[in-house]
Structure formats: structure tokens, C-alpha cells
Design a protein around this motif. Sequence first.
Motif, PDB file in Angstrom:
ATOM      1  N   MET A  43       3.346 -11.709  -5.000  1.00 18.64           N
ATOM      2  CA  MET A  43       3.769 -10.647  -4.283  1.00 18.64           C
ATOM      3  C   MET A  43       5.458 -10.579  -4.474  1.00 18.64           C
ATOM      4  N   ARG A  44       5.924 -11.923  -4.037  1.00 20.60           N
ATOM      5  CA  ARG A  44       7.251 -12.166  -4.306  1.00 20.60           C
ATOM      6  C   ARG A  44       7.875 -11.870  -5.755  1.00 20.60           C
ATOM      7  N   ARG A  45       7.303 -12.404  -6.449  1.00 18.78           N
ATOM      8  CA  ARG A  45       7.554 -12.459  -7.946  1.00 18.78           C
ATOM      9  C   ARG A  45       7.419 -10.986  -8.588  1.00 18.78           C
ATOM     10  N   ILE A  46       6.498 -10.158  -8.139  1.00 23.92           N
ATOM     11  CA  ILE A  46       6.518  -8.671  -8.574  1.00 23.92           C
ATOM     12  C   ILE A  46       7.641  -8.135  -8.066  1.00 23.92           C
ATOM     13  N   HIS A  47       8.253  -8.259  -6.672  1.00 21.19           N
ATOM     14  CA  HIS A  47       9.065  -7.497  -6.131  1.00 21.19           C
ATOM     15  C   HIS A  47      10.300  -8.006  -6.834  1.00 21.19           C
ATOM     16  N   ALA A  48      10.577  -9.181  -7.054  1.00 19.62           N
ATOM     17  CA  ALA A  48      11.814  -9.657  -7.911  1.00 19.62           C
ATOM     18  C   ALA A  48      11.896  -9.182  -9.555  1.00 19.62           C
ATOM     19  N   ASP A  49      10.767  -8.962  -9.856  1.00 18.19           N
ATOM     20  CA  ASP A  49      10.592  -8.815 -11.456  1.00 18.19           C
ATOM     21  C   ASP A  49      10.593  -7.400 -12.185  1.00 18.19           C
ATOM     22  N   PHE A  50      10.169  -6.463 -10.869  1.00 15.15           N
ATOM     23  CA  PHE A  50      10.144  -5.167 -11.326  1.00 15.15           C
ATOM     24  C   PHE A  50      10.906  -4.278 -10.437  1.00 15.15           C
ATOM     25  N   ALA A  66      -0.924 -15.815  -3.669  1.00 11.55           N
ATOM     26  CA  ALA A  66      -0.782 -14.166  -3.211  1.00 11.55           C
ATOM     27  C   ALA A  66       0.463 -13.815  -2.744  1.00 11.55           C
ATOM     28  N   LEU A  67       1.027 -14.644  -1.961  1.00  7.62           N
ATOM     29  CA  LEU A  67       2.301 -14.339  -1.386  1.00  7.62           C
ATOM     30  C   LEU A  67       3.505 -14.615  -2.299  1.00  7.62           C
ATOM     31  N   ASP A  68       3.359 -15.574  -3.247  1.00 10.17           N
ATOM     32  CA  ASP A  68       4.103 -15.948  -4.168  1.00 10.17           C
ATOM     33  C   ASP A  68       4.130 -14.787  -5.293  1.00 10.17           C
ATOM     34  N   ASP A  92       8.135  -6.593  -0.525  1.00 16.34           N
ATOM     35  CA  ASP A  92       8.035  -8.250  -0.433  1.00 16.34           C
ATOM     36  C   ASP A  92       7.961  -8.563   1.087  1.00 16.34           C
ATOM     37  N   LEU A  93       6.805  -7.818   1.655  1.00 17.98           N
ATOM     38  CA  LEU A  93       6.559  -8.375   2.838  1.00 17.98           C
ATOM     39  C   LEU A  93       5.154  -8.144   3.318  1.00 17.98           C
ATOM     40  N   VAL A  94       4.609  -8.891   4.451  1.00 18.62           N
ATOM     41  CA  VAL A  94       3.262  -8.770   4.981  1.00 18.62           C
ATOM     42  C   VAL A  94       3.251  -7.350   5.715  1.00 18.62           C
ATOM     43  N   PRO A  95       2.544  -6.420   5.715  1.00 18.63           N
ATOM     44  CA  PRO A  95       2.752  -5.037   6.641  1.00 18.63           C
ATOM     45  C   PRO A  95       2.424  -5.530   7.877  1.00 18.63           C
ATOM     46  N   ASP A  96       2.982  -4.869   8.725  1.00 18.18           N
ATOM     47  CA  ASP A  96       2.779  -4.782  10.261  1.00 18.18           C
ATOM     48  C   ASP A  96       2.855  -3.293  10.954  1.00 18.18           C
ATOM     49  N   THR A  97       3.314  -3.075  11.946  1.00 22.26           N
ATOM     50  CA  THR A  97       3.017  -1.975  12.749  1.00 22.26           C
ATOM     51  C   THR A  97       3.975  -0.861  11.891  1.00 22.26           C
ATOM     52  N   SER A  98       4.899  -1.008  11.094  1.00 24.31           N
ATOM     53  CA  SER A  98       5.559  -0.108  10.496  1.00 24.31           C
ATOM     54  C   SER A  98       4.734   0.539   9.347  1.00 24.31           C
ATOM     55  N   HIS A  99       3.529  -0.107   8.971  1.00 28.28           N
ATOM     56  CA  HIS A  99       2.607   0.362   7.724  1.00 28.28           C
ATOM     57  C   HIS A  99       1.519   1.154   8.442  1.00 28.28           C
ATOM     58  N   VAL A 100       1.269   2.369   8.161  1.00 31.64           N
ATOM     59  CA  VAL A 100       0.158   3.100   8.718  1.00 31.64           C
ATOM     60  C   VAL A 100      -0.902   3.395   7.772  1.00 31.64           C
ATOM     61  N   LEU A 128      -6.000  -9.763   3.896  1.00 28.68           N
ATOM     62  CA  LEU A 128      -4.654  -9.924   4.071  1.00 28.68           C
ATOM     63  C   LEU A 128      -3.760  -8.712   3.339  1.00 28.68           C
ATOM     64  N   GLU A 129      -2.864  -8.261   4.079  1.00 25.48           N
ATOM     65  CA  GLU A 129      -2.204  -7.029   3.583  1.00 25.48           C
ATOM     66  C   GLU A 129      -0.870  -7.548   2.963  1.00 25.48           C
ATOM     67  N   LEU A 130      -0.551  -6.814   1.797  1.00 21.26           N
ATOM     68  CA  LEU A 130       0.811  -7.379   1.139  1.00 21.26           C
ATOM     69  C   LEU A 130       1.442  -6.286   0.712  1.00 21.26           C
ATOM     70  N   ASP A 131       2.581  -6.076   0.688  1.00 20.58           N
ATOM     71  CA  ASP A 131       3.537  -4.861   0.159  1.00 20.58           C
ATOM     72  C   ASP A 131       4.196  -5.504  -1.017  1.00 20.58           C
ATOM     73  N   PRO A 132       4.089  -5.510  -2.174  1.00 23.94           N
ATOM     74  CA  PRO A 132       4.840  -5.978  -3.372  1.00 23.94           C
ATOM     75  C   PRO A 132       6.090  -5.095  -3.520  1.00 23.94           C
ATOM     76  N   THR A 133       6.065  -3.704  -2.993  1.00 25.16           N
ATOM     77  CA  THR A 133       7.328  -3.117  -3.274  1.00 25.16           C
ATOM     78  C   THR A 133       8.520  -3.408  -2.299  1.00 25.16           C
TER      79      THR A 133
END
Length: 180
Positions: free
Chosen positions: A65-72, A61-63, A164-172, A157-162
Motif C-alpha cells: 500500500m505504501r509503495r503504491i501511494h509513493a509510486d503512483f 500488504a501494508l508495505d 496510504d492509510l488503514v481506513p477508520d471512521t472517516s471511510h464510509v 483488513l481495510e487498506l486505502d492506497p490512495t
Amino acid sequence: RAAARSPRWQDLRKRLRYEAGARYDPAVEFAQPSPYVPRLHALRDYAVASFGPGQPVAQGALDLMRRIHADFEFKTASTDVDTPLIEAFEQRSGVCQDFAHLMIAALRMLGLAARYVSGYLLTIPPPGQEALLGADASHAWVQLYCPDTPGLPGGWLELDPTNDLVPDTSHVRLALGRDY
């Protein structure tokens, strides 16, 4: 790392199949298509490159996510709420809602459970860093079901493909669902 200790994706896919008389996992609901996240074979073909045989689901899933971020390309106003997912996939651009829907559809096409997260981003970046995409507006990201994974309370597991990161406290987080 926790990603390496997540279940193998094929084992999780088997666990999420409905079988009469077998133990029911409520996450099965999030492995099914939904109005904004239909079954699209093109997304299965896209996703499979990130999930090799025996690979832990979180690593795949991490891979992905990175591909979506790079390809879109993140392109404001390139789509709207009713733009069909296949259109966003073919034009290789969209907004955070499209990125989340694309990732959810790709994961579901592999038989995995994924859900849509709606919320906001912290809009003030740390000194010397750029603001995240989607800041100053509502934002969408993904949760992938990864049961029995150390360090993942609740097994999602939270994933932000926009971004390319695993959300932390900056995501509400405001809401969870099958799609927008």
C-alpha cells in the motif's frame, strides 16, 4: 501489533487454492481475476518486493500500500472507468479506483484474496490537516483477507492506497465486490 500476527502470506495462498475434497474457503472468489482486475504479470513482479519469505500477509500488504501511494500519482481525470488497468500501471497515475484495482490485482497475482470497497470519505478534515484525496466524491479502497488475525473482525483488513492509510471512521463503506 496485529499485522505481525497475521498468517504468513504463503500459508494463506495455499489455503486459498481450490483442491477437490479440501475445505472450501469462500474468500477464494476474491483471489480470482475479474473484469476490471485481470491477471497482469507486471503487477505480480511489482507486488513480490513487498512479500518476503515467511512474512505476515498484513505486513506485506501494508508495505505494498505504501509503495503504491509513493509510486503512483493521484491525477484527476487521468483515467476513466474503462481505462485498462495496465494503462494506469504503465502511466503511474490514476484515481482512487485505479489505485484500488492496482493493489487488488497485485495481491491476487500472489494468490491472495482482495476485494474492492466503494464508499465515501469524511470531507471535513480535522483542524490543521488537509482533506484526504478523493474527498467530496465517491471513493474506493481495498480489503485483504487476513483470517485468524487478532483485532480483525471478519478477517478482512481495510487498506486505502490512495491515501496510504488503514481506513477508520472517516471511510464510509457502501458496497463490496470483486472490482468496480
